[in-house]
Design an enzyme around this catalytic site. Structure first.
Site, short mmCIF file in Angstrom:
data_model
loop_
_atom_site.label_atom_id
_atom_site.label_comp_id
_atom_site.label_asym_id
_atom_site.label_seq_id
_atom_site.Cartn_x
_atom_site.Cartn_y
_atom_site.Cartn_z
N CYS A 203 -18.50 -24.92 -25.76
CA CYS A 203 -19.50 -24.17 -26.53
C CYS A 203 -19.21 -24.04 -28.02
O CYS A 203 -20.06 -24.36 -28.84
CB CYS A 203 -19.66 -22.78 -25.93
N PHE B 3 -24.19 -15.08 -22.46
CA PHE B 3 -22.96 -14.90 -23.25
C PHE B 3 -21.74 -14.94 -22.34
O PHE B 3 -20.73 -14.31 -22.62
CB PHE B 3 -23.03 -13.55 -24.00
N ASN C 13 -21.43 -16.95 -31.29
CA ASN C 13 -20.39 -17.96 -31.05
C ASN C 13 -19.70 -18.39 -32.34
O ASN C 13 -18.49 -18.59 -32.37
CB ASN C 13 -20.97 -19.17 -30.31
#
Ligand code: UGA
Length: 462
Positions: free
Chosen positions: A273, A159, A219
Site C-alpha cells: 500500500c 484502513f 497512508n
C-alpha cells in the site's frame, strides 16, 4: 440488507465475514473458482492459502451457509441487492498511476446486470479499494452508460493493516462514507449501524472525492512518519556520537501531539500500500500541475532506506561484499505475514547481488515458498541461483561472513546466542530492525554490530 462483496482478497473476505456477523445477508463474489471453492469448504488450510488473517476462519465459520455465502455467478445473486462493495486490486503502473482495469471491468459487468433487474429498488455501489480521486464519478458514468436506474456510487475506503484485518473491521478507528445523497448515506448507515453514533468510532459522512482523498492522505502521512524517523531520527543517532535511539524515541514521542506509530526505525516500509499509494498521489498531483516535493522526498527516503545499510557496512565497517556469503533473516515486509510485496528484502537481495556477493543464505518463518517462487529463474546462470533457502536462522547463518536482519520477526530477538554458537568472529551483524537488544555480548566477543539508528559497534579484540 442484501450485500454483495465483489473481490474476496485481503480486504473483501474479512469485510464480507464481519458484515455477515451483523446479520446482513452477504454474498461474496470472485471470478476465481478455486478461491470460491476453498472458502466454501470452510477448511482452514484451504482458506488461509488465499487470505491468512487471525480470526478470519472462525468468523467465517460462524455465519457461513446462513448469512454468508460464496459465488462465481453474479447474475444469480444480483436481484434485490441493496449494497455492492467493490474490493478489487488497484495495482500500480510503471509511471506511478493506478491500474483501474479490475475496477472498471467489474463496473461494466455490474452495469449490465443491474440494468436488467426486475426490481428497481435503490442500490449503492461502494468502493472500498484505494482509488484515485474521481473514481466514484468514473464508475457512475460507466453505470449510466449501461442504463442502470436508481443507483448511487459511494466511496468507503478501508484502513485495515495486514495481520489485524478482522480486529480492524470489528473495531475501526473511523468509518468514512463519501456519497452524494441522503438515501445512499442512509443505506450505508444501515450496513454500519453498530458504528453510527459510537462513542469511540468517528463516523464521517462526506463527498466521494473527500473520502478518496482521506485514504491517500492517511497512508502518505503514515509513510511520512516512518520516513521522518528513518531519515532524521535514525540518521541523527548514526551521525553524531552518544545519541541513544530508544531514548530519542521516548523523549520525542512523549508529546501527546506526536505519533508513536512510525517511530520504529527500520529498513523502510514495504507492503502493497504505502509505496503504491504515495506514488499514485504524486502522479495525481503532477497531472494537476501541483508541486510534489514533500511526497517525493518521503518516497525517496523510504526507498533509499531499503539498502543504505550496505553502504554503511562498506564505509563504516570496512566490509567488502565481493565474493562473500551473506545471510538474510526475514523476507516478508513485516512480521506475521508471508507477503513480500515491496519488502525491503527484495531490494536488499538485488543490492547484494549487484555488489558481487557469491552466496545469499535466506530464512523467513512464513515467506519461504513465496520467496522461492519470486526468485525462481529457469536460467541456471541467473544471479538468483546464488540464493539458498534454509529452515532455521542457525542453518542460514552457517558458513556466512555477515548477517542482515531485514524483518522484525520476534524470533530474531534472541539471535546473539545463535550467532555466537554458529559463526566465529570476526563477523558483521547488520541489524535493520534493531532486533538485538543484547548486542553488547556480541561486541564483547569480537563481532561487529551495525544497527539502523546507531553507530557501528566494533567487535572487541578477544
Ligand atoms: C498499511 C496501513 O497501516 C493501513 O492503515 C492501510 O489501510 C493499509 O496500509 C492499506 O492501505 O491497505 P500495512 O501495509 O498492512 O497497512 O502495514 P503496516 O503495519 O502499516 O506496516 C507497513 C510497513 O511499515 C512495514 O514494512 C512495517 O514494518 C513498517 N513500519 C511500520 C516501520 O518501518 N516503522 C514503524 O514504526 C511502523
Amino acid at each position: 440488507m442484501k450485500i454483495i462483496v465483489v473481490g474476496t482478497g485481503f480486504v473483501g473476505l474479512p469485510h464480507a465475514a464481519v458484515c455477515s456477523e451483523y446479520g446482513h445477508e452477504v454474498i461474496a463474489y470472485d471470478i476465481d473458482e478455486k478461491r470460491i471453492e476453498a472458502y466454501r469448504s470452510g477448511e482452514r488450510e484451504a482458506i488461509e492459502r488465499y487470505v491468512n488473517e487471525p480470526g478470519l476462519v472462525s468468523a467465517m465459520s460462524k455465519t457461513s451457509g446462513r448469512y454468508l455465502s460464496f459465488t462465481t455467478n453474479l447474475a444469480e445473486v444480483i436481484e434485490g441487492v441493496d449494497v455492492v462493495f467493490m474490493c478489487l486490486n488497484t495495482p500500480p503502473q510503471r509511471d506511478g498511476s493506478t491500474d483501474l482495469s479490475y475496477v472498471t471491468t467489474a463496473a461494466h459487468t455490474l452495469g449490465e446486470l443491474l440494468a436488467k433487474r426486475q426490481e428497481k429498488s435503490r442500490v449503492v455501489i461502494v468502493n472500498k479499494s484505494t482509488v484515485p480521486i474521481g473514481t466514484a464519478r468514473l464508475m457512475e458514468s460507466i453505470l449510466n452508460e449501461h442504463g442502470v436506474e436508481n443507483f448511487g456510487v459511494a466511496s468507503n475506503p478501508e484502513f485495515l493493516a495486514q495481520g489485524s484485518a478482522i480486529e480492524g473491521s470489528r473495531h475501526p478507528d473511523r468509518v468514512v462514507v463519501g456519497a452524494d445523497n441522503a438515501e445512499d448515506f442512509q443505506l450505508l448507515r444501515r450496513v454500519y449501524s453498530q458504528f453510527v453514533n459510537h462513542v469511540r468510532i468517528a463516523y464521517v459522512e462526506t463527498t466521494p472525492e473527500t473520502a478518496e482523498a482521506i485514504k491517500y492522505m492517511a497512508n502518505s502521512l503514515l509513510l511520512t512518519y516512518i520516513s521522518y524517523w528513518n531519515g532524521v531520527g535514525a540518521r541523527l543517532a548514526e551521525t553524531f556520537p552518544n545519541i541513544l535511539m530508544e531514548d530519542l524515541k521516548v523523549g520525542v514521542t512523549a508529546d501527546s501531539r506526536i505519533s508513536k506509530w512510525g517511530s520504529y526505525v527500520s529498513n523502510g516500509a514495504g507492503g502493497s500500500c504505502f509505496g503504491k499509494d504515495i506514488q499514485s498521489l504524486i502522479y495525481q498531483f503532477k497531472r494537476a500541475g501541483q508541486p510534489t516535493d514533500l511526497l517525493q522526498a518521503v518516497y525517496g527516503i523510504n526507498e533509499y532506506q531499503k539498502q543504505y545499510i550496505f553502504d554503511r557496512a562498506v564505509h563504516e565497517a570496512g566490509f567488502s561484499f565481493n565474493n562473500k556469503t551473506i545471510t538474510i533473516l526475514g523476507l516478508a515486509f513485516k512480521k506475521r505475514t508471508n507477503d513480500m510485496r515491496d519488502s525491503a528484502a527484495l531490494k536488499a537481495v538485488e543490492s547484494l547481488l549487484g555488489r558481487g556477493v557469491a552466496h545469499i543464505r535466506a530464512y523467513d518463518p512464513l515467506a519461504m515458498d513465496v520467496a522461492q517462487s519470486h526468485w525462481f529463474h529457469p536460467d541456471k546462470n541467473s544471479l538468483f541461483e546464488r540464493i539458498s533457502y534454509h529452515e532455521s536462522p542457525a542453518e542460514a547463518l552457517a558458513g556466512s561472513d555477515a548477517v542482515y536482519i531485514s524483518t522484525d520477526w520476534e524470533e530474531f530477538r534472541g539471535l546473539s546466542r545463535t550467532i555466537m554458537q554458529t559463526v566465529p568472529a570476526p563477523y558483521l551483524v547488520m541489524d535493520a530492525r534493531r532486533m538485538i537488544p543484547d548486542y553488547e555480548a556480541l561486541v564483547a566477543k569480537g563481532y561487529d554490530y551495525l544497527p539502523v539508528g546507531g553507530t557501528l559497534m566494533k567487535g572487541e579484540a578477544v
